[in-house]
Scaffold this active site. Structure first.
Site, PDB file in Angstrom:
ATOM      1  CB  CYS A   1      64.407 -54.615  87.164  1.00 50.34           C
ATOM      2  SG  CYS A   1      65.099 -55.607  88.498  1.00 50.34           S
TER       3      CYS A   1
ATOM      4  CB  CYS B   1      63.633 -54.033  90.635  1.00 50.77           C
ATOM      5  SG  CYS B   1      65.363 -54.010  90.167  1.00 50.77           S
TER       6      CYS B   1
END
Length: 103
Positions: free
Chosen positions: A31, A28
């Site tokens: 993230c 991600c």
């Protein structure tokens, strides 16, 4: 360093006080932008907030139980109860403002 949680440790570790849990995954992009901010906040913390991470790929049970559908998701718990959630990338200022409501 921010402590990593698992399905097994999640409830015990977040049962008292104010906790911020960063739900993330290795693949991600947002993230990876969020994680350094959480690390910095943990390093600067006076101990009033506990900071954690939880890898949703490795720990799908808790993420599923909590209905985590998008990552990053920052979950705020107070005394074991989920009190707030922030979905997507958030700045240090936004996170601090949110946490201040529960201290």
């Amino acid at each position: 360093m921010v402590k990593a949680l698992t399905d097994e440790t999640f409830l015990d570790e977040t049962s008292e006080g104010v906790s911020l849990i960063d739900f993330w995954a290795e693949w991600c992009g947002p993230c990876k932008m969020q994680s350094p901010i959480i690390e910095e906040m943990d390093e600067e913390s006076d101990g009033s907030v506990k900071y954690f991470t939880l890898d949703v790929d490795a720990n799908q049970e808790i993420a599923g139980q909590l209905g985590i559908m998008s990552i990053p998701t920052l979950l705020v718990k107070k005394d074991g109860q989920v009190v707030d959630a922030m979905i997507g990338y958030h700045s240090k200022e936004q996170i601090t403002e949110k946490l201040d409501q529960y201290l």
